[in-house]
Scaffold this active site. Structure first.
Site, PDB file in Angstrom:
ATOM      1  N   ARG A 118     -13.744  36.281 -19.658  1.00 24.78           N
ATOM      2  CA  ARG A 118     -14.996  35.915 -18.956  1.00 24.78           C
ATOM      3  C   ARG A 118     -15.485  34.510 -19.300  1.00 24.78           C
ATOM      4  NH1 ARG A 118     -16.404  41.520 -19.499  1.00 24.78           N
ATOM      5  NH2 ARG A 118     -15.898  42.464 -17.506  1.00 24.78           N
ATOM      6  N   LYS A 140     -14.821  21.416 -11.465  1.00 24.89           N
ATOM      7  CA  LYS A 140     -14.196  22.167 -10.370  1.00 24.89           C
ATOM      8  C   LYS A 140     -12.815  22.578 -10.840  1.00 24.89           C
ATOM      9  CE  LYS A 140     -16.218  20.527  -6.081  1.00 24.89           C
ATOM     10  NZ  LYS A 140     -15.944  19.826  -4.818  1.00 24.89           N
ATOM     11  N   GLU A 182      -8.127   7.267  -5.324  1.00 27.04           N
ATOM     12  CA  GLU A 182      -9.327   8.021  -5.740  1.00 27.04           C
ATOM     13  C   GLU A 182     -10.363   7.049  -6.322  1.00 27.04           C
ATOM     14  OE1 GLU A 182     -10.630  11.671  -5.033  1.00 27.04           O
ATOM     15  OE2 GLU A 182      -8.528  11.905  -5.550  1.00 27.04           O
ATOM     16  N   LYS A 224     -19.195   9.437 -10.680  1.00 27.10           N
ATOM     17  CA  LYS A 224     -18.892  10.871 -10.565  1.00 27.10           C
ATOM     18  C   LYS A 224     -19.828  11.683 -11.460  1.00 27.10           C
ATOM     19  CE  LYS A 224     -16.010  14.626 -10.014  1.00 27.10           C
ATOM     20  NZ  LYS A 224     -14.764  15.165  -9.561  1.00 27.10           N
ATOM     21  N   GLU A 234     -22.436  21.632  -5.712  1.00 26.38           N
ATOM     22  CA  GLU A 234     -22.302  21.190  -4.332  1.00 26.38           C
ATOM     23  C   GLU A 234     -23.231  21.961  -3.393  1.00 26.38           C
ATOM     24  OE1 GLU A 234     -18.192  19.954  -3.688  1.00 26.38           O
ATOM     25  OE2 GLU A 234     -18.411  20.593  -1.618  1.00 26.38           O
ATOM     26  N   ARG A 239     -22.952  16.185  -3.799  1.00 33.06           N
ATOM     27  CA  ARG A 239     -21.574  16.279  -4.306  1.00 33.06           C
ATOM     28  C   ARG A 239     -20.555  16.274  -3.173  1.00 33.06           C
ATOM     29  NH1 ARG A 239     -19.197  19.548  -9.550  1.00 33.06           N
ATOM     30  NH2 ARG A 239     -17.150  18.656  -9.329  1.00 33.06           N
ATOM     31  N   ASN A 243     -16.189  14.242  -1.549  1.00 30.85           N
ATOM     32  CA  ASN A 243     -15.052  14.694  -0.731  1.00 30.85           C
ATOM     33  C   ASN A 243     -14.687  13.688   0.342  1.00 30.85           C
ATOM     34  OD1 ASN A 243     -14.775  17.182  -2.057  1.00 30.85           O
ATOM     35  ND2 ASN A 243     -16.513  17.998  -0.925  1.00 30.85           N
ATOM     36  N   HIS A 246     -11.364  13.654   2.039  1.00 33.31           N
ATOM     37  CA  HIS A 246     -10.611  14.828   1.591  1.00 33.31           C
ATOM     38  C   HIS A 246     -10.400  15.882   2.670  1.00 33.31           C
ATOM     39  CE1 HIS A 246     -11.068  13.058  -2.361  1.00 33.31           C
ATOM     40  NE2 HIS A 246     -10.264  13.982  -2.854  1.00 33.31           N
ATOM     41  N   HIS A 250      -6.706  17.030   2.668  1.00 33.07           N
ATOM     42  CA  HIS A 250      -6.260  18.392   2.355  1.00 33.07           C
ATOM     43  C   HIS A 250      -5.427  18.975   3.500  1.00 33.07           C
ATOM     44  CE1 HIS A 250      -9.595  19.082  -0.890  1.00 33.07           C
ATOM     45  NE2 HIS A 250      -8.586  18.357  -1.325  1.00 33.07           N
ATOM     46  N   HIS A 263      -1.390  13.853  -3.556  1.00 29.76           N
ATOM     47  CA  HIS A 263      -2.802  14.020  -3.188  1.00 29.76           C
ATOM     48  C   HIS A 263      -3.450  12.663  -2.884  1.00 29.76           C
ATOM     49  CE1 HIS A 263      -6.864  15.604  -3.125  1.00 29.76           C
ATOM     50  NE2 HIS A 263      -7.207  14.675  -3.999  1.00 29.76           N
TER      51      HIS A 263
HETATM   52  N1  LIG Z   1     -11.036  19.342  -9.820  1.00 33.11           N
HETATM   53  C1  LIG Z   1     -11.350  18.293  -9.118  1.00 33.11           C
HETATM   54  O1  LIG Z   1     -12.521  17.885  -9.047  1.00 33.11           O
HETATM   55  C2  LIG Z   1     -10.270  17.514  -8.413  1.00 33.11           C
HETATM   56  C3  LIG Z   1     -10.545  16.251  -7.856  1.00 33.11           C
HETATM   57  C4  LIG Z   1      -9.499  15.542  -7.271  1.00 33.11           C
HETATM   58  C5  LIG Z   1      -8.217  16.076  -7.247  1.00 33.11           C
HETATM   59  N2  LIG Z   1      -8.002  17.321  -7.782  1.00 33.11           N
HETATM   60  C6  LIG Z   1      -6.655  17.900  -7.787  1.00 33.11           C
HETATM   61  O2  LIG Z   1      -5.818  17.095  -8.598  1.00 33.11           O
HETATM   62  C7  LIG Z   1      -4.482  17.274  -8.199  1.00 33.11           C
HETATM   63  C8  LIG Z   1      -3.794  15.934  -8.134  1.00 33.11           C
HETATM   64  O3  LIG Z   1      -3.801  15.381  -9.424  1.00 33.11           O
HETATM   65  P1  LIG Z   1      -2.732  14.279  -9.882  1.00 33.11           P
HETATM   66  O4  LIG Z   1      -2.642  13.239  -8.861  1.00 33.11           O
HETATM   67  O5  LIG Z   1      -3.058  13.929 -11.265  1.00 33.11           O
HETATM   68  O6  LIG Z   1      -1.349  15.075  -9.752  1.00 33.11           O
HETATM   69  P2  LIG Z   1      -0.429  15.822 -10.833  1.00 33.11           P
HETATM   70  O7  LIG Z   1      -1.209  16.560 -11.790  1.00 33.11           O
HETATM   71  O8  LIG Z   1       0.586  16.562 -10.028  1.00 33.11           O
HETATM   72  O9  LIG Z   1       0.290  14.617 -11.579  1.00 33.11           O
HETATM   73  C9  LIG Z   1       1.099  13.760 -10.848  1.00 33.11           C
HETATM   74  C10 LIG Z   1       2.502  13.606 -11.460  1.00 33.11           C
HETATM   75  O10 LIG Z   1       2.416  12.731 -12.564  1.00 33.11           O
HETATM   76  C11 LIG Z   1       3.015  13.345 -13.704  1.00 33.11           C
HETATM   77  N3  LIG Z   1       2.300  12.816 -14.858  1.00 33.11           N
HETATM   78  C12 LIG Z   1       1.083  13.146 -15.299  1.00 33.11           C
HETATM   79  N4  LIG Z   1       0.715  12.339 -16.304  1.00 33.11           N
HETATM   80  C13 LIG Z   1       1.746  11.494 -16.514  1.00 33.11           C
HETATM   81  C14 LIG Z   1       1.963  10.432 -17.413  1.00 33.11           C
HETATM   82  N5  LIG Z   1       1.025  10.028 -18.271  1.00 33.11           N
HETATM   83  N6  LIG Z   1       3.150   9.791 -17.366  1.00 33.11           N
HETATM   84  C15 LIG Z   1       4.098  10.153 -16.457  1.00 33.11           C
HETATM   85  N7  LIG Z   1       3.941  11.131 -15.568  1.00 33.11           N
HETATM   86  C16 LIG Z   1       2.771  11.805 -15.598  1.00 33.11           C
HETATM   87  C17 LIG Z   1       2.844  14.809 -13.460  1.00 33.11           C
HETATM   88  O11 LIG Z   1       3.745  15.559 -14.219  1.00 33.11           O
HETATM   89  C18 LIG Z   1       3.103  14.891 -11.971  1.00 33.11           C
HETATM   90  O12 LIG Z   1       4.478  14.894 -11.708  1.00 33.11           O
HETATM   91  C19 LIG Z   1      -4.529  17.992  -6.866  1.00 33.11           C
HETATM   92  O13 LIG Z   1      -4.162  19.338  -7.054  1.00 33.11           O
HETATM   93  C20 LIG Z   1      -5.974  17.896  -6.453  1.00 33.11           C
HETATM   94  O14 LIG Z   1      -6.390  18.981  -5.661  1.00 33.11           O
HETATM   95  C21 LIG Z   1      -8.988  18.039  -8.364  1.00 33.11           C
END
Ligand SMILES: NC(=O)c1ccc[n+]([C@@H]2O[C@H](COP(=O)([O-])OP(=O)(O)OC[C@H]3O[C@@H](n4cnc5c(N)ncnc54)[C@H](O)[C@@H]3O)[C@@H](O)[C@H]2O)c1
Length: 362
Positions: A118, A140, A182, A224, A234, A239, A243, A246, A250, A263
């Site tokens: 929980r 999130k 981003e 942020k 949100e 908030r 997006n 997005h 998405h 992404h």
């Molecule tokens: N929670 C939120 O508020 C929020 C906001 C924006 C995006 N997201 C989510 O984030 C995700 C995208 O995140 P991302 O772009 O970080 O993708 P990811 O986590 O897939 O990382 C991208 C790639 O980089 C590699 N990697 C990570 N760190 C590394 C490093 N230091 N050196 C070498 N390789 C490395 C990973 O293994 C992966 O292959 C999506 O699922 C998206 O929906 C969430």
């Protein structure tokens, strides 16, 4: 430097600098003197940072869960396997999960923390630029569903976000640029100062680690954190601005099965679509359209695997969490640094934007 998300009892610090990950254990031991620690990461990061992980293991007595790498593993199955590892190691309510990775690891590990016993505490140690300036902050958490992105999840704030910019050194250029998208997003929503900062420094920002990038990251994180502090769940409309781009992004990610488009790459196209929509809806003053175009064009245009079908993308948008009463809420640019939410946009208008922007994408 230390920044903060102000949420009363759920407030937390964000530490940002180069080379700070090494000192994480002593900070965590002070914050959680009697806790068990679990670390969630993926295969790529485990291989790259094995030494650092081993050091933390010795210092904190970590239980480690390594998930496969990729958005397609941001699923309930992966979430469930984190429970298998941590519960078998007798994880308790006082336990703390450390999420070491990009947005995928952060979202899944955060969701495990939100739901395990929980709710347990968690700490974000983002390793991609995207996660550093966005996903690690704001609470999130969640996983994807076959119907769309992030459709299963919870709001659960971390206790600490530790951003060590040295992790950026091993990131591929493609992933770095995806993170830049981003960061550039904040130019559309973070006020005139941020718009001007990104406009002036756009060429340097996309080149990699620098003092300018650190400053851009600081500004992004402050924006942020400020928005999250005002509208944690949100519900107040603020908030939703985060997006920006997005809704389109998405849908694109889903269209390409979460595989072929990153992404941040989908976000670049999403921002281009949002700008085109803003021009049609006349939310962007005519005198500013060129400034928006110049800003987006400063980043290399990500290649789309194929030209997507506008009808399929439009249908995918209805699975977005920003749909209310059957209407899609679009965040579109207004005057530089500000965006507004528009709903009730006719489907034909949206499809025209998709055809116009994405039709020439190959
Ligand atoms: N929670 C939120 O508020 C929020 C906001 C924006 C995006 N997201 C989510 O984030 C995700 C995208 O995140 P991302 O772009 O970080 O993708 P990811 O986590 O897939 O990382 C991208 C790639 O980089 C590699 N990697 C990570 N760190 C590394 C490093 N230091 N050196 C070498 N390789 C490395 C990973 O293994 C992966 O292959 C999506 O699922 C998206 O929906 C969430």
């Amino acid at each position: 430097m230390e920044l903060k998300v102000n949420l009363g009892p759920r407030s937390y610090p964000i530490v940002l600098d180069s080379g700070i990950a090494g000192g994480l254990s002593s900070r965590l031991k002070k914050m959680f003197p009697k806790s068990k620690f679990g670390l969630v990461t993926n295969t790529t990061i485990r291989n790259l940072y094995q030494k650092q992980i081993e050091k933390w293991k010795k210092e904190l007595g970590l239980t480690i869960h390594v998930m496969p790498d990729g958005e397609r593993y941001k699923t309930i199955a992966t979430w469930s396997r984190i429970f298998d590892t941590l519960l078998k190691a007798k994880f308790e309510r006082s336990g703390v999960i450390i999420a070491l990775g990009g947005g995928v690891v952060g979202d899944v590990a955060g969701f495990a923390a939100a739901t395990m016993l929980r709710g347990v505490a968690y700490v974000q140690v983002p390793t991609t630029l995207l996660a550093m300036v966005d996903s690690s902050i704001g609470g999130k958490t969640g996983v994807d569903h076959a119907c769309g992105k992030n459709l299963i999840g919870a709001f659960h704030q971390p206790s600490l976000v530790c951003i060590d910019t040295a992790f950026l050194d091993t990131l591929t250029e493609r992933e770095f640029l995806a993170g830049c998208a981003e960061l550039f997003k904040y130019a559309f929503i973070g006020g005139r100062d941020m718009f001007d900062f990104v406009s002036v420094n756009k060429g340097v920002l996309i080149k990699g680690r620098s003092q300018v990038l650190l400053e851009g990251m600081r500004r992004s994180i402050e924006i942020k954190a400020g928005i999250v502090g005002l509208d944690e769940r949100e519900t107040g409309g603020k908030r939703m601005l985060l997006n920006f781009g997005h809704t389109f992004a998405h849908a694109l990610e889903k269209y390409f099965s979460f595989k072929k488009l990153l992404h941040g790459e989908a976000l670049w196209w999403g921002m281009a679509c949002a700008c085109a929509l803003g021009k049609i809806l006349k939310t962007i003053p005519a005198s500013d359209t060129a400034a928006y175009d110049t800003l987006l064009r400063a980043m290399p245009r990500p290649k789309l695997p194929s030209i997507p079908s506008d009808c399929d993308l439009y249908s995918a948008m209805f699975f977005d969490k920003k749909v209310s009463g059957g209407k899609i809420n679009f965040v579109v640019p207004a005057k530089p640094g500000t965006s507004v939410v528009k709903s009730g946009v006719p489907g034909e208008t949206v499809k025209n934007v998709l055809t116009k922007v994405l039709g020439k994408s190959e």
